[in-house]
Design an enzyme around this catalytic site. Structure first.
Site, PDB file in Angstrom:
ATOM      1  N   PHE A 183       0.794  -0.921  -0.158  1.00  0.00           N
ATOM      2  CA  PHE A 183      -0.672  -0.009   0.347  1.00  0.00           C
ATOM      3  C   PHE A 183       1.516   1.040  -0.040  1.00  0.00           C
ATOM      4  CE2 PHE A 183      -1.929   2.769   3.371  1.00  0.00           C
ATOM      5  CZ  PHE A 183      -2.893   3.708   2.580  1.00  0.00           C
ATOM      6  N   ILE A 184       2.136   1.783   0.606  1.00  0.00           N
ATOM      7  CA  ILE A 184       2.861   2.198   1.078  1.00  0.00           C
ATOM      8  C   ILE A 184       4.029   2.569  -0.297  1.00  0.00           C
ATOM      9  CG2 ILE A 184       4.558   3.896   2.147  1.00  0.00           C
ATOM     10  CD1 ILE A 184       2.817   2.888   5.055  1.00  0.00           C
TER      11      ILE A 184
ATOM     12  N   LYS B 184       2.060 -10.994 -10.007  1.00  0.00           N
ATOM     13  CA  LYS B 184       2.325  -9.390  -8.959  1.00  0.00           C
ATOM     14  C   LYS B 184       3.044  -8.209  -9.858  1.00  0.00           C
ATOM     15  CE  LYS B 184       0.820 -11.537  -4.796  1.00  0.00           C
ATOM     16  NZ  LYS B 184       1.173 -10.938  -3.324  1.00  0.00           N
TER      17      LYS B 184
ATOM     18  N   ASP C  18      10.861 -14.336  -1.338  1.00  0.00           N
ATOM     19  CA  ASP C  18      10.150 -14.172   0.646  1.00  0.00           C
ATOM     20  C   ASP C  18      11.795 -13.270   1.426  1.00  0.00           C
ATOM     21  OD1 ASP C  18      10.165 -14.616   3.053  1.00  0.00           O
ATOM     22  OD2 ASP C  18      10.190 -17.009   2.998  1.00  0.00           O
ATOM     23  N   ILE C  19      12.044 -12.518   1.311  1.00  0.00           N
ATOM     24  CA  ILE C  19      12.971 -11.487   1.854  1.00  0.00           C
ATOM     25  C   ILE C  19      13.548 -11.902   3.052  1.00  0.00           C
ATOM     26  CG2 ILE C  19      11.573  -9.536   1.314  1.00  0.00           C
ATOM     27  CD1 ILE C  19      10.784  -8.871   4.203  1.00  0.00           C
TER      28      ILE C  19
ATOM     29  N   TYR D 236       4.396  -7.288  16.352  1.00  0.00           N
ATOM     30  CA  TYR D 236       4.753  -6.496  15.066  1.00  0.00           C
ATOM     31  C   TYR D 236       5.791  -5.403  15.850  1.00  0.00           C
ATOM     32  CZ  TYR D 236       4.039  -2.897  11.829  1.00  0.00           C
ATOM     33  OH  TYR D 236       3.813  -1.935  10.681  1.00  0.00           O
TER      34      TYR D 236
ATOM     35  N   LYS E 165       9.713  -4.329  14.263  1.00  0.00           N
ATOM     36  CA  LYS E 165       9.633  -2.908  13.454  1.00  0.00           C
ATOM     37  C   LYS E 165      10.871  -2.738  14.343  1.00  0.00           C
ATOM     38  CE  LYS E 165       8.052  -1.694  10.692  1.00  0.00           C
ATOM     39  NZ  LYS E 165       8.427  -2.147   8.989  1.00  0.00           N
TER      40      LYS E 165
ATOM     41  N   VAL F 233      -0.716   5.016   8.534  1.00  0.00           N
ATOM     42  CA  VAL F 233      -1.378   5.629   7.223  1.00  0.00           C
ATOM     43  C   VAL F 233      -2.573   5.185   6.606  1.00  0.00           C
ATOM     44  CG1 VAL F 233       0.390   5.461   5.132  1.00  0.00           C
ATOM     45  CG2 VAL F 233       1.325   5.381   7.546  1.00  0.00           C
TER      46      VAL F 233
HETATM   47  P1  NDP Z   1       1.283  -3.804   3.118  1.00  0.00           P
HETATM   48  O1  NDP Z   1       1.133  -5.064   3.487  1.00  0.00           O
HETATM   49  O2  NDP Z   1       0.226  -3.417   2.251  1.00  0.00           O
HETATM   50  O3  NDP Z   1       2.947  -4.335   2.856  1.00  0.00           O
HETATM   51  C1  NDP Z   1       4.015  -4.854   2.788  1.00  0.00           C
HETATM   52  C2  NDP Z   1       4.680  -4.917   1.596  1.00  0.00           C
HETATM   53  O4  NDP Z   1       5.695  -6.390   1.897  1.00  0.00           O
HETATM   54  C3  NDP Z   1       4.266  -6.114   0.234  1.00  0.00           C
HETATM   55  O5  NDP Z   1       4.213  -6.170  -0.978  1.00  0.00           O
HETATM   56  C4  NDP Z   1       4.603  -7.790   0.731  1.00  0.00           C
HETATM   57  O6  NDP Z   1       4.358  -8.230  -0.681  1.00  0.00           O
HETATM   58  C5  NDP Z   1       5.875  -7.265   1.216  1.00  0.00           C
HETATM   59  N1  NDP Z   1       6.186  -8.923   2.071  1.00  0.00           N
HETATM   60  C6  NDP Z   1       5.754  -8.583   3.921  1.00  0.00           C
HETATM   61  N2  NDP Z   1       6.797  -9.860   3.735  1.00  0.00           N
HETATM   62  C7  NDP Z   1       6.803 -10.409   2.664  1.00  0.00           C
HETATM   63  C8  NDP Z   1       8.280 -11.346   2.663  1.00  0.00           C
HETATM   64  N3  NDP Z   1       8.292 -12.885   3.393  1.00  0.00           N
HETATM   65  N4  NDP Z   1       8.683 -11.417   2.477  1.00  0.00           N
HETATM   66  C9  NDP Z   1       8.630 -10.795   0.899  1.00  0.00           C
HETATM   67  N5  NDP Z   1       7.849 -10.009   0.604  1.00  0.00           N
HETATM   68  C10 NDP Z   1       6.696  -9.607   1.877  1.00  0.00           C
HETATM   69  O7  NDP Z   1       1.573  -3.127   3.762  1.00  0.00           O
HETATM   70  P2  NDP Z   1       2.283  -1.092   4.320  1.00  0.00           P
HETATM   71  O8  NDP Z   1       2.333  -1.100   2.944  1.00  0.00           O
HETATM   72  O9  NDP Z   1       1.409  -0.654   4.923  1.00  0.00           O
HETATM   73  O10 NDP Z   1       3.360  -1.247   4.709  1.00  0.00           O
HETATM   74  C11 NDP Z   1       4.483  -1.172   4.375  1.00  0.00           C
HETATM   75  C12 NDP Z   1       5.835  -1.181   5.189  1.00  0.00           C
HETATM   76  O11 NDP Z   1       6.000   0.114   6.096  1.00  0.00           O
HETATM   77  C13 NDP Z   1       5.713  -2.005   6.187  1.00  0.00           C
HETATM   78  O12 NDP Z   1       7.652  -2.133   6.231  1.00  0.00           O
HETATM   79  C14 NDP Z   1       5.304  -1.447   7.771  1.00  0.00           C
HETATM   80  O13 NDP Z   1       5.447  -2.229   8.345  1.00  0.00           O
HETATM   81  C15 NDP Z   1       5.238   0.189   7.667  1.00  0.00           C
HETATM   82  N6  NDP Z   1       4.332   0.644   7.994  1.00  0.00           N
HETATM   83  C16 NDP Z   1       2.949   0.655   8.072  1.00  0.00           C
HETATM   84  C17 NDP Z   1       1.651   1.583   8.614  1.00  0.00           C
HETATM   85  C18 NDP Z   1       0.398   1.426   8.407  1.00  0.00           C
HETATM   86  O14 NDP Z   1      -0.077   1.950   8.162  1.00  0.00           O
HETATM   87  N7  NDP Z   1       0.559   1.074   6.947  1.00  0.00           N
HETATM   88  C19 NDP Z   1       2.684   2.421   9.586  1.00  0.00           C
HETATM   89  C20 NDP Z   1       3.885   2.476   9.773  1.00  0.00           C
HETATM   90  C21 NDP Z   1       5.195   1.697   9.477  1.00  0.00           C
HETATM   91  P3  NDP Z   1       3.015  -8.880  -0.759  1.00  0.00           P
HETATM   92  O15 NDP Z   1       1.932  -8.309  -0.601  1.00  0.00           O
HETATM   93  O16 NDP Z   1       2.663  -9.941  -1.817  1.00  0.00           O
HETATM   94  O17 NDP Z   1       3.021 -10.163   0.272  1.00  0.00           O
END
Ligand code: NDP
Length: 336
Positions: free
Chosen positions: A11-12, A36, A56-57, A162, A166, A194
């Site tokens: 999303f971000i 994707k 997978d990261i 979580y 972080k 966010v």
């Molecule tokens: P999303 O869940 O929309 O995005 C997370 C992203 O990380 C996705 O692209 C997901 O891929 C990828 N991902 C997660 N786990 C793995 C993995 N094991 N291997 C590969 N890819 C992975 O969340 P947001 O956009 O909301 O969050 C993005 C970042 O911002 C994160 O670090 C989150 O902690 C941080 N954040 C978010 C906030 C919020 O309110 N939204 C607030 C503060 C920080 P896929 O979708 O394919 O699973």
């Protein structure tokens, strides 16, 4: 300039990629699958975007091949990290992927990122305070605060995991540059909740990403339904995207944590904004106790992000604008 961004489908991240392309950067984004990657490529519709697959990261060497193919990259944005609370295995679903993902991308930069000058990690306000301390009016927080969750404590439930994850991941990043001379300059971005529109209207799903679903869930209620009062900090995703760009463009942000918040909300404030701005929803959703939102947020911890606001130098969007734009996009999708 080329920016290498992990987790491009998030999303971000989608909002960051869109902002980067509008600012004329080339972007290489990592995604989990070809499907994707192709989907995002279609949405962005720009030659400036390419993707690499990293399923997978948390796997050792996860980013090595992807980054080695892009020596042209000069900036690294690490946004990929699991964000959800619902799990029966917090360590393997949340804590380890966050820490390992961070270490893996940093190791890949050491090995293959020879032209990378700036490294930005998307951390969170969750690294700044625990969920409990955030709701404690006697406490105060700023850019230098850290939660004090131990590894053991982080394994108790999804939320604590979580928050722990972080802080462990961000600390791992600061520790890595301490012991790796010559590593690119590091900046952390620490947003609160966010909210705001998806980068593309077509990405609006019945259930939105974790943070936006807090707003979306309110319009799924009937007029007599009760709702839980959530409260915390808020910031607009478009401001978060802008901040990620300034995080690497500015010299003054090197070594800093950018605490992104534009104030505090309660669900009541959100429902008030929705009722005031969407007459078509009147009588179909709850009203709660209008005007009581400011009372709710008195019980939250105090936050001061004046240093961040000064460093970034732009105005963050109001809660009104964020909620209105989010709901507008959801309603537009429903009417199709
Ligand atoms: P999303 O869940 O929309 O995005 C997370 C992203 O990380 C996705 O692209 C997901 O891929 C990828 N991902 C997660 N786990 C793995 C993995 N094991 N291997 C590969 N890819 C992975 O969340 P947001 O956009 O909301 O969050 C993005 C970042 O911002 C994160 O670090 C989150 O902690 C941080 N954040 C978010 C906030 C919020 O309110 N939204 C607030 C503060 C920080 P896929 O979708 O394919 O699973």
């Amino acid at each position: 300039r080329t920016v290498f961004l992990t987790g491009a489908t998030g999303f971000i991240a989608q909002n960051i990629v869109k902002t980067l392309i509008e600012s004329d950067y080339n972007v290489v984004g990592t995604v989990r699958t070809e499907a994707k990657g192709d989907h995002l490529t279609k949405l962005l519709n720009s030659e400036k975007f390419k993707y690499e697959i990293v399923p997978d990261i948390s796997v050792d060497g996860a980013f090595d091949e992807a980054l080695s193919k892009h020596p042209e990259a000069t900036v690294l944005l690490h946004t990929a990290s699991p964000f959800f609370y619902d799990t029966t295995d917090p360590e393997n679903d949340l804590v380890l992927p966050a820490i390992r993902g961070t270490k893996n991308i940093m190791k890949a930069v050491t090995k293959f990122g020879k032209n990378i000058e700036r490294f930005v990690i998307t951390s969170s306000d969750a690294a700044i305070y625990s969920a409990e301390d955030e709701q404690d009016a006697t406490k105060s927080f700023d850019e230098l605060s850290w939660n004090n969750i131990t590894y053991e404590e982080s394994l108790t439930d999804g939320v604590t995991a979580y928050y722990g994850a972080k802080s462990f991941a961000e600390k791992a990043a600061w520790e890595y540059i301490e012991k790796t001379p010559g590593f690119p300059a590091l900046t952390a971005v620490n947003p609160v909740y966010v909210f705001g529109p998806q980068a593309f209207d077509s990405e609006v799903k019945d259930v939105l990403n974790v943070s936006n679903e807090l707003i979306n869930s309110l319009i799924k209620l009937g007029p007599n339904d009760k709702f839980e009062i959530d409260k915390g900090g808020f910031v607009d995703v478009r401001d978060v995207a802008k901040a990620h760009v300034l995080a690497f463009e500015k010299e003054e942000t090197i070594g800093k944590r950018l605490f992104l918040t534009n104030g505090q909300f309660s669900s009541q404030m959100m429902i008030d904004i929705i009722n005031e701005n969407f007459p078509e929803l009147k009588g179909k959703i709850p009203v709660g106790e209008p005007g009581t939102g400011p009372e709710h947020i008195k019980s939250l911890g105090r936050v001061d992000n004046s240093k961040t606001k000064q460093l970034l130098g732009f105005e963050f969007s109001s809660l009104d604008k964020i909620v209105v734009d989010t709901i507008k996009q959801v309603l537009a999708k429903k009417s199709k």
